[in-house]
Design an enzyme around this catalytic site. Structure first.
Site, PDB file in Angstrom:
ATOM      1  CE  LYS A  23      -1.715  -1.670   3.905  1.00 41.15           C
ATOM      2  NZ  LYS A  23      -3.137  -1.679   3.686  1.00 41.15           N
ATOM      3  NE  ARG A  24       1.589   6.434  -2.462  1.00 35.16           N
ATOM      4  CZ  ARG A  24       1.432   7.484  -3.256  1.00 35.16           C
ATOM      5  NH1 ARG A  24       0.615   7.432  -4.281  1.00 35.16           N
ATOM      6  NH2 ARG A  24       2.109   8.599  -3.042  1.00 35.16           N
ATOM      7  CB  THR A  54      -9.777  -1.404  -1.659  1.00 35.97           C
ATOM      8  OG1 THR A  54      -8.717  -0.514  -2.027  1.00 35.97           O
ATOM      9  CG2 THR A  54     -11.068  -0.615  -1.530  1.00 35.97           C
ATOM     10  CE  LYS A  76      -7.954  -3.822  -4.813  1.00 33.95           C
ATOM     11  NZ  LYS A  76      -7.326  -2.490  -4.779  1.00 33.95           N
TER      12      LYS A  76
HETATM   13  C1  26Q Z   1      -5.163  16.184  -3.177  1.00 28.43           C
HETATM   14  C2  26Q Z   1      -4.748  17.477  -3.493  1.00 28.43           C
HETATM   15  C3  26Q Z   1      -3.527  17.691  -4.122  1.00 28.43           C
HETATM   16  C4  26Q Z   1      -2.746  16.603  -4.470  1.00 28.43           C
HETATM   17  C5  26Q Z   1      -3.171  15.320  -4.165  1.00 28.43           C
HETATM   18  C6  26Q Z   1      -4.372  15.106  -3.510  1.00 28.43           C
HETATM   19  C7  26Q Z   1      -4.809  13.741  -3.169  1.00 28.43           C
HETATM   20  C8  26Q Z   1      -4.713  12.723  -4.106  1.00 28.43           C
HETATM   21  C9  26Q Z   1      -5.112  11.440  -3.789  1.00 28.43           C
HETATM   22  C10 26Q Z   1      -5.336  13.444  -1.935  1.00 28.43           C
HETATM   23  C11 26Q Z   1      -5.732  12.142  -1.633  1.00 28.43           C
HETATM   24  C12 26Q Z   1      -5.626  11.130  -2.564  1.00 28.43           C
HETATM   25  C13 26Q Z   1      -6.016   9.754  -2.305  1.00 28.43           C
HETATM   26  C14 26Q Z   1      -6.691   9.311  -1.277  1.00 28.43           C
HETATM   27  C15 26Q Z   1      -7.017   7.884  -1.111  1.00 28.43           C
HETATM   28  O1  26Q Z   1      -6.586   7.055  -1.895  1.00 28.43           O
HETATM   29  N1  26Q Z   1      -7.790   7.531  -0.092  1.00 28.43           N
HETATM   30  C16 26Q Z   1      -8.153   6.132   0.119  1.00 28.43           C
HETATM   31  O2  26Q Z   1      -9.385   5.897  -0.524  1.00 28.43           O
HETATM   32  C17 26Q Z   1      -9.707   4.511  -0.503  1.00 28.43           C
HETATM   33  C18 26Q Z   1     -10.978   4.326  -1.309  1.00 28.43           C
HETATM   34  O3  26Q Z   1     -12.072   4.802  -0.613  1.00 28.43           O
HETATM   35  C19 26Q Z   1      -9.861   4.006   0.918  1.00 28.43           C
HETATM   36  O4  26Q Z   1     -10.056   2.618   0.876  1.00 28.43           O
HETATM   37  C20 26Q Z   1      -8.609   4.335   1.732  1.00 28.43           C
HETATM   38  O5  26Q Z   1      -8.820   3.996   3.085  1.00 28.43           O
HETATM   39  C21 26Q Z   1      -8.268   5.805   1.602  1.00 28.43           C
HETATM   40  O6  26Q Z   1      -7.050   6.085   2.261  1.00 28.43           O
END
Ligand code: 26Q
Length: 808
Positions: free
Chosen positions: A544-545, A652, A656
């Protein structure tokens, strides 16, 4: 099921394509030629499906437009062939011609147009929308480069560009007929004609928005969704000819280059979401293009807004596309001539919003002055929305000005995107039960009190077709032999696998399949990173990240603890195991990068120690992607889902892993809780503080030193990190863990550590009984139907979007 005639036609298709485009035959074609041929053929079939679907269904159908700044699709070719039920046909055909279809699939670079969970969720949802027959579009940017490619140099993460279009272009169908123009900058001019005030933007920069449609197939369905990827193109007159003629070549094209930066690359999500000018331009460009496109289509057949909510649903996937709210208002008022109230009424009926995070630093805030500069009319509309919202809230907030301020859209120069999204949406949902509960009772509780019916939960889901049937063919084969293929369309049928819980032969097969999948991963690791891993060992995976709240650091501490114990007593019995990590750190996230270095250094230390390396191994897989996940998930035996309770919205990857036959080592967070509820709590290894414990400790102040003093196990690990891991001291991380530095561990790794080790020891005992373990695994797989994105999309379609299915 395909008929013989269809199979013959498929063969003819390939032969003809190869001969017409490359003057070659199947046997002589290169893998690349086969890739492009099969990509075109699969799309030909999808266009035929669209034709059939359009014939059977009226033009006016309510359509969902899923707006997301990310769609993490993963490879397309195999998925399309599988959904068309052509995979086996072409596999056999290529084999007869001495070709391996896997090599053909490997030509395709992942379209990595997403960071992680949020982007992958959007992709799973399009799959289910197609499968279930709902009319749907996704809208996103056509990034030239997806998320960066991760490379390790001396244990450190280095970022490299990730181009995907060389092999990805074949999936993009240009739609010149759907292009629109997006306006940036300029000044807003008020006109007063016939007692009516109107606004025009004078001398804006005009950017052409060109859509490229990707066809998203669904299994056994004539509905094909469209992922519309928008590209910003400088207009042909965007260069300055005078400057050019004066010899100022760079200056003459500067404007055009700046415009085309919009779709250059995907922003790597950061722990803090800093608004930048480019990100703002990306967000506005996407929503302006999509909203114009939707409205133009609607007003081709309608004159009033009466039918709009009956035909259009627009979903905001987190706040990133929330500027669509003022943009819709601008278009309806300025372009189509509607009044504020009727426009607002329409907007509020079509817009809905999903929140994906409660981490305050990840809640998006834009800057009003920047919006003013680049989209002045949008700034005006935001101010008016804020004014009206404050008036609406004032009735409820009475004299509580602080509350009102915190709920409003604009405060000072800040534009709070979540507040805007809540105000405009008729429904707001969280992505797991606990997350939705936290939204309602904490983060958004002030709104929930006023608008209780707005808030709901829809727990995330994944497409079990890509994430089981396609990526784990051996397990799929076993399942199909036991319960048939109907589970592709009805994932709840997996429950029937419970009939085999006492069938020793089946349990043996479950075990053997895992072993085969571990061998497949081992081959990959050897090839990709030249590392040998032993498939006989247990595979413990955290993929994961890299983020503090996901606590990869706590996982590392557990491994260091094991090393210490083995060093103290080399004879002690331990389960031989490989700890596998995968995931990227946002480029600017120093702590996450430091954790990567620690993992790589620990891997090195263990590999050089003759006692340790006989029992333990640590491997960090480079460049995690959807394609890598498709190899990794089937090989996972223990899946680490160890976020601090209350911090992971859903997760998620947990779904998986369990769907592919692993058990979870987990905290009570996000969807872990619901997975454990479904699979029975005995079948996951839960530990750690509950979300309300965390709140309690936080409110009195988390004191890491207490845990250091109280636990011998914590001390042994922290002291070791202080001195040396792989030849380097990680005293900085020790300071962080103990709260001695300015930048402290807010995710309480030390507080959960002892309980983590206890759970781990519990698991070790159970793992040694292979049959018992396989029985747990099979019961978990049988219980995973609920976590299919088909179920999630049915909930969205009925509870939020109010869609009807196409006739197939
Ligand atoms: C926002 C502004 C500027 C640059 C980047 C962003 C940005 C980009 C991606 C902020 C957040 C994200 C991603 C968030 C993310 O992946 N959240 C995850 O979403 C999943 C689907 O609902 C969940 O299962 C995870 O728990 C949640 O961390």
């Amino acid at each position: 099921m395909l008929t013989e005639a269809q199979k013959t036609a498929a063969e003819k298709d390939l032969q003809n394509y190869l001969s017409e485009h490359y003057s070659t035959t199947i046997e002589r074609a290169t893998d690349e030629q086969l890739y492009f041929a099969l990509a075109e053929i699969s799309q030909k079939y999808l266009f035929q499906r669209i034709g059939k679907c359009n014939k059977k269904n009226p033009k006016d159908r309510k359509t969902i437009h899923y707006m997301s700044i990310e769609f993490l699709l993963g490879r397309m070719l195999k998925n399309n062939l599988w959904n068309l039920e052509l995979e086996d046909t072409y596999k056999v055909l290529l084999k007869e011609n001495n070709k391996n279809i896997e090599n053909v699939y490997n030509i395709e670079q992942d379209p990595g147009l997403g960071n992680g969970g949020l982007g992958r969720l959007a992709a799973c949802y399009l799959d289910s929308i197609s499968r279930l027959g709902y009319p749907g579009f996704g809208h996103c940017l056509k990034y030239e480069y997806g998320l960066f490619k991760q490379i390790f140099v001396d244990g450190k993460q280095i970022e490299a560009p990730d181009g995907w279009l060389e092999t990805g272009n074949v999936w993009l169908n240009p739609r010149e007929d759907q292009a629109v123009e997006v306006l940036f900058g300029g000044t807003v001019k008020q006109n007063y004609d016939n007692n009516k005030l109107s606004y025009v933007i004078e001398s804006p920069k005009v950017v052409k928005a060109m859509p490229y449609d990707m066809l998203i197939s669904g299994y056994d369905s004539n509905t094909v969704s469209t992922l519309r990827l928008w590209e910003a193109k400088a207009l042909t007159n965007s260069f300055n000819l005078t400057k050019f003629n004066n010899g100022e070549f760079t200056e003459s094209v500067r404007e055009g280059v700046k415009i085309e930066l919009i779709n250059k690359l995907l922003y790597p999500s950061d722990k803090t979401v800093q608004g930048t000018e480019l990100r703002l331009a990306q967000e506005y460009f996407l929503v302006s293009a999509a909203m114009q496109n939707i409205l133009r289509d609607y007003f081709e057949d309608h004159r009033t807004l009466a039918e709009f909510p009956k035909l259009v649903a627009i979903h905001i996937n987190d706040t990133h596309p929330a500027l669509l709210v003022p943009e819709l208002m601008r278009l309806l008022i300025d372009k189509y001539g509607f009044g504020w109230d009727e426009s607002w009424d329409a907007v509020r009926q079509v817009v809905s919003y999903t929140n994906h995070t409660i981490l305050s630093e990840a809640l998006e805030v834009l800057h009003l002055n920047e919006i003013e500069e680049d989209m002045p009319r949008i700034a005006m509309i935001l101010r008016e929305l804020d004014r009206r919202f404050r008036a609406e809230l004032a009735e409820h907030c009475k004299n509580d000005f602080r509350k009102l301020e915190s709920m409003s859209i604009i405060s000072g120069n800040n534009v709070y995107m979540a507040n805007l999204s809540i105000y405009a949406s008729h429904k707001v949902n969280g992505v797991s039960k606990i997350h939705s509960h936290i939204l309602k009772t904490r983060l958004f509780n002030a709104y929930a009190e006023i608008y209780p019916d707005k808030f709901l939960n829809i727990t995330n889901g994944i497409t079990h077709r890509r994430w089981l049937a396609e990526c784990n063919p051996a397990l799929d084969k076993l399942i199909v032999s036991l319960i048939g293929k109907d589970y592709y369309k009805s994932p709840e049928l997996l429950k029937k696998l419970d009939d085999y819980l006492d069938d020793k032969a089946v349990l043996r097969k479950v075990h053997d399949i895992k072993f085969e999948n571990k061998k497949r991963l081992a081959e990959y690791v050897k090839k990709a990173q030249n590392i040998d891993i032993n498939p006989e060992w247990r595979f413990v995976v955290q993929a994961k990240r890299i983020h503090e709240y996901k606590r990869q650091l706590m996982n590392v501490m557990r491994i260091i603890y094991l090393c210490n114990k083995i060093r103290e007593n080399p004879e002690m019995p331990v389960t031989k195991q490989v700890f596998i990590f995968a995931g990227k750190a946002a480029s600017g996230y120093a702590m996450a990068k430091r954790i990567i270095t620690l993992i790589n250094k620990l891997a090195e230390e263990i590999s050089l120690d003759p006692v340790l390396r006989d029992k333990l191994q640590v491997v960090f897989l480079e460049n995690y992607s959807v394609t890598l996940a498709e190899i990794l998930m089937p090989a996972t035996e223990v899946s680490e889902q160890i976020s601090l309770a209350g911090r992971e919205a859903s997760g998620t990857g947990n779904m998986k892993a369990v769907l592919n036959g692993s058990l979870m080592m987990c905290t009570c967070d996000g969807a872990n809780i619901e997975i454990a509820d479904e699979c029975s709590h005995e079948n996951s290894y839960e530990f750690g503080l509950r979300a309300d414990d965390v709140d309690r400790i936080k409110s009195r102040g988390y004191n890491a030193t207490e845990y250091y003093i109280a636990s011998e196990r914590v001390r042994s690990v922290v002291d070791k990190m202080n001195i040396d891991i792989g030849g380097e001291s990680f005293a900085d991380l020790v300071g962080y863990l103990l709260g001695h530095t300015d930048y402290k561990d807010s995710y309480m790794c030390l507080a959960d550590f002892d309980s983590y080790i206890d759970a781990y020891e519990r698991m070790d005992k159970e793992y040694s009984d292979q049959e018992y373990w396989s029985k747990k695994v099979l019961h978990c797989i049988a219980s995973m139907g609920l976590f299919s994105s088909d179920r999630a999309i049915e909930e969205y379609a009925t509870k939020i979007w109010k869609l009807k299915k196409n006739v197939n």
